[in-house]
Write an enzyme that holds these catalytic residues in place. Structure first.
Site, PDB file in Angstrom:
ATOM      1  NE  ARG A 104      68.842  14.432 -11.524  1.00  0.00           N
ATOM      2  CZ  ARG A 104      70.041  14.083 -11.057  1.00  0.00           C
ATOM      3  NH1 ARG A 104      71.138  14.530 -11.633  1.00  0.00           N
ATOM      4  NH2 ARG A 104      70.149  13.297 -10.002  1.00  0.00           N
ATOM      5  CG  HIS A 131      68.561  13.728  -4.996  1.00  0.00           C
ATOM      6  ND1 HIS A 131      67.942  12.841  -5.866  1.00  0.00           N
ATOM      7  CD2 HIS A 131      69.896  13.616  -5.266  1.00  0.00           C
ATOM      8  CE1 HIS A 131      68.861  12.256  -6.611  1.00  0.00           C
ATOM      9  NE2 HIS A 131      70.043  12.689  -6.270  1.00  0.00           N
ATOM     10  CD  GLN A 134      72.623  10.046  -3.365  1.00  0.00           C
ATOM     11  OE1 GLN A 134      72.680  10.205  -4.576  1.00  0.00           O
ATOM     12  NE2 GLN A 134      73.404   9.185  -2.733  1.00  0.00           N
ATOM     13  CG  ASP A 219      74.874  18.016  -2.276  1.00  0.00           C
ATOM     14  OD1 ASP A 219      75.675  17.689  -3.178  1.00  0.00           O
ATOM     15  OD2 ASP A 219      73.672  18.307  -2.515  1.00  0.00           O
ATOM     16  CB  CYS A 259      74.519  12.719  -3.014  1.00  0.00           C
ATOM     17  SG  CYS A 259      74.669  14.449  -3.486  1.00  0.00           S
ATOM     18  NE  ARG A 287      70.507   7.466  -6.394  1.00  0.00           N
ATOM     19  CZ  ARG A 287      70.597   8.526  -7.190  1.00  0.00           C
ATOM     20  NH1 ARG A 287      71.668   9.291  -7.155  1.00  0.00           N
ATOM     21  NH2 ARG A 287      69.603   8.871  -8.008  1.00  0.00           N
TER      22      ARG A 287
HETATM   23  N1  NVA Z   1      72.426  19.309  -4.557  1.00  0.00           N
HETATM   24  C1  NVA Z   1      72.963  18.769  -5.789  1.00  0.00           C
HETATM   25  C2  NVA Z   1      72.812  17.278  -5.817  1.00  0.00           C
HETATM   26  C3  NVA Z   1      73.374  16.615  -7.037  1.00  0.00           C
HETATM   27  C4  NVA Z   1      73.125  15.134  -7.068  1.00  0.00           C
HETATM   28  C5  NVA Z   1      72.265  19.406  -6.969  1.00  0.00           C
HETATM   29  O1  NVA Z   1      71.048  19.606  -6.906  1.00  0.00           O
HETATM   30  O2  NVA Z   1      72.942  19.731  -7.944  1.00  0.00           O
HETATM   31  N1   CP Z   2      73.945  11.811  -6.805  1.00  0.00           N
HETATM   32  C1   CP Z   2      73.362  11.974  -8.001  1.00  0.00           C
HETATM   33  O1   CP Z   2      72.139  12.099  -8.129  1.00  0.00           O
HETATM   34  O2   CP Z   2      74.240  11.953  -9.050  1.00  0.00           O
HETATM   35  P1   CP Z   2      73.934  12.315 -10.566  1.00  0.00           P
HETATM   36  O3   CP Z   2      73.669  13.800 -10.622  1.00  0.00           O
HETATM   37  O4   CP Z   2      75.178  11.921 -11.301  1.00  0.00           O
HETATM   38  O5   CP Z   2      72.732  11.552 -11.031  1.00  0.00           O
END
Ligand code: NVA
Ligand code: CP
Length: 303
Positions: A104, A131, A134, A219, A259, A287
């Site tokens: 990540r 992502h 997800q 989101d 998500c 997930r």
């Molecule tokens: N769009 C959000 C998704 C979090 C799971 C982010 O990138 O923070």
């Molecule tokens: N939806 C998602 O990826 O959640 P986290 O940021 O908690 O991993």
């Protein structure tokens, strides 16, 4: 055999994606029965997190454990990654010791570089651009409740962000229509929209995007790394909330997803979050099952 990576949904053939989604449902049933299924005893996953996480970390760590393996949490704060060791070197060293790696991070090109130097499968656990994990969970959830998503209409409300980009890829791979409603200046990447113009439409009016949709998704308005823009975004995204009124425009049987983490009263109303019939919590749980199926696929298809 070269490792198979999962950096975007386009890394797998549509038939492979469908296979993983089917397998996710089987693994879920097995887990609910507490059947032991541990084909990956002695396997280790490296988990590199340059951004925070609840769901992703817990689902991968738990999933590896359930599959008989083990997962290592690696944060840049206490590894040499945070002190500037080149990505290429880290990828070569880590992949010589572990069997699969999830990352990540911020820029998508970072994970591409990492994967290019990794001798084991690399999974995108979220970048600024995509992502895909997800989406596996979201589509699994849709299939469980409504059957195949092929030919259906999905409505995306809000920021044209990493999740939205992955929905565009999912529309292409799984053959559904995607109507995106976002404020001016927050559209998804133009090239991605143009490449999928047969399935994807970008609109301004959320009600127009929601009309007849079988699934509505939203989101956060400010993603991780955009915290400084939060105040401005709250103003610019006003009117782009997923709420009961918007749901009225959708198909009678429409599902809605998020998500998570969610900001009640911003991109989604508190009442939708708390509805008895929401599938959002199953979406989060999936997930675990979807990623177990993904890990199984990647490990079985890499040398
Ligand atoms: N769009 C959000 C998704 C979090 C799971 C982010 O990138 O923070
Ligand atoms: N939806 C998602 O990826 O959640 P986290 O940021 O908690 O991993």
């Amino acid at each position: 055999m070269k490792p198979r990576h999962f950096l975007t949904l386009l890394d797998l053939e549509p038939s492979e994606l469908r296979g993983i989604l089917e397998r996710a449902r089987e693994l879920k049933v097995m887990q609910k029965r507490r059947e032991l299924y541990q084909p990956f005893k002695g396997y280790v996953m490296g988990m590199i997190f340059e951004k925070s996480s609840t769901r992703t970390r817990v689902s991968f760590e738990t999933g590896m454990d359930q599959l008989g393996g083990h997962a290592l949490f690696l944060s840049p704060r206490d590894t040499q990654l945070g002190r500037g060791e080149p990505i290429e070197d880290s990828a070569r060293v880590l992949s010589s010791m572990v069997d699969i790696i999830m990352v990540r991070t911020f820029g998508h090109e970072k994970i591409e570089r990492f994967a290019a130097y990794s001798s084991v499968p690399v999974i995108n656990a979220l970048t600024d651009a995509y992502h895909p994990c997800q989406l596996l969970a979201d589509i699994q959830t849709f299939i469980e409740h409504r059957g195949d998503i092929r030919g259906k209409t999905v409505c995306w409300i809000g920021d044209g962000n990493n999740m939205c980009h992955s929905y565009i890829n999912a529309a292409r791979q799984l053959d559904f229509k995607l109507k995106i409603a976002c404020p001016a200046g927050y559209e998804p990447a133009r090239e991605l929209v143009e490449d999928n113009a047969d399935r994807v439409t970008v609109l301004r009016d959320p009600t127009e995007a929601a009309r007849g949709a079988h699934l509505l998704v939203t989101d956060v308005w400010a993603s991780m790394g955009q915290e400084d823009e939060s105040h401005q975004r709250i103003e610019e995204f006003a009117g782009y909330q997923l709420n009961e009124e918007l749901l009225e425009f959708a198909d009678d049987d429409a599902l809605y997803m998020h998500c998570l983490p969610a900001h009640r009263g911003e991109e989604i109303s508190a009442s939708l979050m708390e509805r008895e019939d929401t599938v959002i919590w199953e979406e989060a749980e999936n997930r675990l099952h979807a990623q177990k199926a993904l890990v199984e696929f990647l490990l079985n298809h890499s040398g």
